[in-house]
Design a protein around this motif. Structure first.
Motif, mmCIF file in Angstrom:
data_model
loop_
_atom_site.group_PDB
_atom_site.id
_atom_site.type_symbol
_atom_site.label_atom_id
_atom_site.label_comp_id
_atom_site.label_asym_id
_atom_site.label_seq_id
_atom_site.Cartn_x
_atom_site.Cartn_y
_atom_site.Cartn_z
ATOM 1 N N PRO A 9 0.845 -1.191 0.000
ATOM 2 C CA PRO A 9 0.000 0.000 0.000
ATOM 3 C C PRO A 9 0.884 1.247 0.000
ATOM 4 O O PRO A 9 1.910 1.274 0.702
ATOM 5 C CB PRO A 9 -0.772 -0.112 1.314
ATOM 6 N N THR A 10 0.508 2.241 -0.764
ATOM 7 C CA THR A 10 1.327 3.465 -0.774
ATOM 8 C C THR A 10 0.459 4.705 -0.591
ATOM 9 O O THR A 10 -0.609 4.840 -1.183
ATOM 10 C CB THR A 10 2.133 3.623 -2.091
ATOM 11 N N TYR A 11 0.964 5.582 0.230
ATOM 12 C CA TYR A 11 0.376 6.916 0.369
ATOM 13 C C TYR A 11 1.544 7.879 0.583
ATOM 14 O O TYR A 11 2.220 7.828 1.611
ATOM 15 C CB TYR A 11 -0.622 6.971 1.529
ATOM 16 N N GLU A 13 4.590 7.889 -0.974
ATOM 17 C CA GLU A 13 5.851 7.148 -0.838
ATOM 18 C C GLU A 13 6.718 7.274 -2.087
ATOM 19 O O GLU A 13 7.653 6.505 -2.266
ATOM 20 C CB GLU A 13 5.582 5.652 -0.563
ATOM 21 N N VAL A 36 -0.844 -0.473 -4.203
ATOM 22 C CA VAL A 36 -2.219 0.005 -4.020
ATOM 23 C C VAL A 36 -2.089 1.452 -3.554
ATOM 24 O O VAL A 36 -1.775 1.718 -2.391
ATOM 25 C CB VAL A 36 -2.980 -0.843 -2.988
ATOM 26 N N ASP A 38 -3.358 5.311 -2.880
ATOM 27 C CA ASP A 38 -4.575 6.043 -2.513
ATOM 28 C C ASP A 38 -4.492 7.508 -2.948
ATOM 29 O O ASP A 38 -4.525 8.415 -2.103
ATOM 30 C CB ASP A 38 -4.815 5.938 -1.009
ATOM 31 N N LYS A 66 -7.571 8.664 0.280
ATOM 32 C CA LYS A 66 -6.940 7.924 1.374
ATOM 33 C C LYS A 66 -8.003 7.138 2.130
ATOM 34 O O LYS A 66 -8.694 7.665 2.996
ATOM 35 C CB LYS A 66 -6.194 8.882 2.308
ATOM 36 N N GLY A 68 -7.411 4.169 3.781
ATOM 37 C CA GLY A 68 -6.914 3.379 4.914
ATOM 38 C C GLY A 68 -6.073 2.190 4.499
ATOM 39 O O GLY A 68 -6.276 1.589 3.444
ATOM 40 N N LEU A 69 -5.151 1.858 5.405
ATOM 41 C CA LEU A 69 -4.209 0.763 5.157
ATOM 42 C C LEU A 69 -4.912 -0.590 5.032
ATOM 43 O O LEU A 69 -4.613 -1.387 4.131
ATOM 44 C CB LEU A 69 -3.220 0.726 6.334
ATOM 45 N N ALA A 97 6.281 0.342 1.888
ATOM 46 C CA ALA A 97 7.122 0.876 0.808
ATOM 47 C C ALA A 97 8.279 1.721 1.323
ATOM 48 O O ALA A 97 9.113 2.164 0.538
ATOM 49 C CB ALA A 97 6.260 1.731 -0.122
ATOM 50 N N ASP A 98 8.312 1.978 2.640
ATOM 51 C CA ASP A 98 9.253 2.982 3.159
ATOM 52 C C ASP A 98 10.611 2.423 3.549
ATOM 53 O O ASP A 98 11.415 3.108 4.171
ATOM 54 C CB ASP A 98 8.627 3.715 4.348
ATOM 55 N N ARG A 138 8.393 5.339 19.978
ATOM 56 C CA ARG A 138 7.800 4.426 18.987
ATOM 57 C C ARG A 138 8.073 2.968 19.371
ATOM 58 O O ARG A 138 7.217 2.104 19.233
ATOM 59 C CB ARG A 138 8.378 4.682 17.585
ATOM 60 N N TYR A 185 -3.783 0.032 11.680
ATOM 61 C CA TYR A 185 -2.817 -1.004 12.027
ATOM 62 C C TYR A 185 -3.475 -2.222 12.660
ATOM 63 O O TYR A 185 -2.890 -3.306 12.667
ATOM 64 C CB TYR A 185 -1.733 -0.414 12.923
ATOM 65 N N ARG A 212 11.697 4.540 8.711
ATOM 66 C CA ARG A 212 11.460 4.786 7.282
ATOM 67 C C ARG A 212 12.638 5.521 6.646
ATOM 68 O O ARG A 212 13.303 6.343 7.280
ATOM 69 C CB ARG A 212 10.148 5.506 7.047
ATOM 70 N N SER A 217 5.595 9.764 8.389
ATOM 71 C CA SER A 217 4.767 8.677 8.913
ATOM 72 C C SER A 217 3.275 8.992 8.745
ATOM 73 O O SER A 217 2.872 10.145 8.810
ATOM 74 C CB SER A 217 5.083 8.497 10.391
ATOM 75 N N LYS A 218 2.489 7.949 8.555
ATOM 76 C CA LYS A 218 1.026 8.119 8.494
ATOM 77 C C LYS A 218 0.380 7.711 9.813
ATOM 78 O O LYS A 218 -0.849 7.647 9.935
ATOM 79 C CB LYS A 218 0.418 7.300 7.352
HETATM 80 N N1 LIG Z 1 -2.894 2.920 0.092
HETATM 81 C C1 LIG Z 1 -2.662 3.349 1.340
HETATM 82 N N2 LIG Z 1 -1.462 3.151 1.908
HETATM 83 C C2 LIG Z 1 -1.255 3.603 3.174
HETATM 84 C C3 LIG Z 1 -2.246 4.270 3.917
HETATM 85 N N3 LIG Z 1 -1.727 4.579 5.138
HETATM 86 C C4 LIG Z 1 -0.457 4.126 5.136
HETATM 87 N N4 LIG Z 1 -0.156 3.526 3.958
HETATM 88 C C5 LIG Z 1 1.082 2.863 3.549
HETATM 89 O O1 LIG Z 1 1.259 1.791 4.447
HETATM 90 C C6 LIG Z 1 2.628 1.601 4.731
HETATM 91 C C7 LIG Z 1 2.847 1.777 6.236
HETATM 92 O O2 LIG Z 1 2.588 3.116 6.616
HETATM 93 P P1 LIG Z 1 3.635 3.982 7.457
HETATM 94 O O3 LIG Z 1 3.258 5.407 7.439
HETATM 95 O O4 LIG Z 1 5.010 3.649 7.021
HETATM 96 O O5 LIG Z 1 3.358 3.462 8.892
HETATM 97 P P2 LIG Z 1 4.367 3.004 9.937
HETATM 98 O O6 LIG Z 1 5.350 2.085 9.294
HETATM 99 O O7 LIG Z 1 3.627 2.483 11.124
HETATM 100 O O8 LIG Z 1 5.004 4.367 10.389
HETATM 101 P P3 LIG Z 1 6.369 5.081 9.916
HETATM 102 O O9 LIG Z 1 7.288 4.028 9.439
HETATM 103 O O10 LIG Z 1 6.824 5.818 11.111
HETATM 104 O O11 LIG Z 1 6.028 5.969 8.798
HETATM 105 C C8 LIG Z 1 3.392 2.624 3.888
HETATM 106 O O12 LIG Z 1 3.814 2.028 2.678
HETATM 107 C C9 LIG Z 1 2.327 3.709 3.656
HETATM 108 O O13 LIG Z 1 2.539 4.465 2.484
HETATM 109 C C10 LIG Z 1 -3.524 4.476 3.288
HETATM 110 O O14 LIG Z 1 -4.462 5.039 3.846
HETATM 111 N N5 LIG Z 1 -3.670 3.990 2.019
#
Ligand SMILES: Nc1nc2c(ncn2[C@@H]2O[C@H](COP(=O)(O)OP(=O)(O)OP(=O)(O)O)[C@@H](O)[C@H]2O)c(=O)[nH]1
Ligand SMILES: [Mg+2]
Length: 253
Positions: A9-11, A13, A36, A38, A66, A68-69, A97-98, A138, A185, A212, A217-218
């Motif tokens: 999933p990407t938002y 990235e 995927v 958003d 957007k 959601g994951l 993706a990060d 974190r 999550y 990342r 972060s999201k």
């Molecule tokens: N398609 C889509 N992807 C999402 C959404 N929210 C997050 N992502 C993706 O899901 C993956 C995980 O999100 P992150 O923001 O990295 O969350 P995290 O790993 O808990 O937090 P950080 O690493 O601190 O950024 C990444 O590839 C985001 O781009 C969403 O609403 N839609």
């Protein structure tokens, strides 16, 4: 096993994609990658369409906003299942993706599937803590969340909130994804719990997790709040009505 699917999933990235895709195809040359996205609005679709592997091993599912994951993963899994469920023994890997999830660890997850697992969970917390560059808050949040999930659900895994996993495609196709309701999550916990309740063979593989590479972060308080109330909800629903969460398989008491 046929070439694996990697669902990501990407938002926002775009900055991470050249490095992520290069490392992924170095590590797993025959991987098929589905993003995927958003409506990131950062040029992600144009970049994907210009990639030499676009259409052959690189695919894009675009959504309107957007959403959601969790729903992004469900849409990605359904995309793969609808087109490829008939393939014998293919694997579906989910990862961020990060570059927090190292593409070089994908072969370890695939190997555990080949050895007989139905679901492989990458773990940051087996035989010590394998997290680098994360701020202390974190790390504490992640460790606390893992403990909370273990206590409430009874799942024995060392890292039940992790988002780096590999499924057998034929097993994934038996899950009733319409019953997955978590948007953030909590999605990671809900799907693992469904599989565990069904008696799947679940293995853990140690990984090193890094903060990342680029971008923001999201993570949000809304996502943390959802995860807190969803965990007892997931456990209670599983206890009260275990057969509603899947279409087949052995169900745990
Ligand atoms: N398609 C889509 N992807 C999402 C959404 N929210 C997050 N992502 C993706 O899901 C993956 C995980 O999100 P992150 O923001 O990295 O969350 P995290 O790993 O808990 O937090 P950080 O690493 O601190 O950024 C990444 O590839 C985001 O781009 C969403 O609403 N839609
Ligand atoms: Mg991340």
């Amino acid at each position: 096993m046929t070439s694996p699917f990697i669902v990501v999933p990407t938002y926002h990235e775009r900055e991470n994609l050249p490095r992520f895709t290069w490392q992924l195809w170095q590590a797993v040359p025959d991987a098929r990658l589905l993003l995927v996205d958003d409506a990131s609005g950062d040029g992600t679709p144009d970049w994907v369409r210009a990639h030499p592997k676009y259409g052959s091993a690189f695919f894009l599912l675009e959504r309107a906003g957007k959403l959601g994951l969790g729903s992004a993963y469900v849409a990605g899994f359904e995309w793969v299942i609808q087109r490829h469920a008939a393939e014998p023994c293919s694997a579906v890997v989910q990862m961020d993706a990060d570059l927090s999830h190292d593409p070089n660890s994908v072969p370890d997850l695939l190997q555990a599937l080949e050895a007989g697992a139905d679901l492989v969970l990458a773990t940051r917390y087996r035989q010590g803590v394998r997290v680098t560059n994360w701020p202390l808050h974190r790390l504490l949040l992640s460790l606390g969340a893992g403990l909370y999930v273990k206590c409430v659900t009874g799942m024995p895994f060392t890292d039940p909130t992790g988002g780096f996993k590999a499924f057998r495609l034929d097993k994934l196709a038996t899950l009733d994804l319409s019953q997955v309701h978590s948007d953030g999550y909590a999605f990671q916990i809900e799907v693992t719990y469904m599989a565990w309740r069904l008696g799947w063979k679940i293995e853990e593989v140690p990984i090193v997790f890094e903060d990342r590479y680029a971008g923001a972060s999201k993570m949000s308080t809304h996502i943390v709040r959802e995860a807190i109330w969803r965990v007892p909800w997931i456990a209670l629903r599983g206890r009260v009505s275990p057969r509603r969460v899947a279409t087949s398989g052995e169900v745990r008491p």
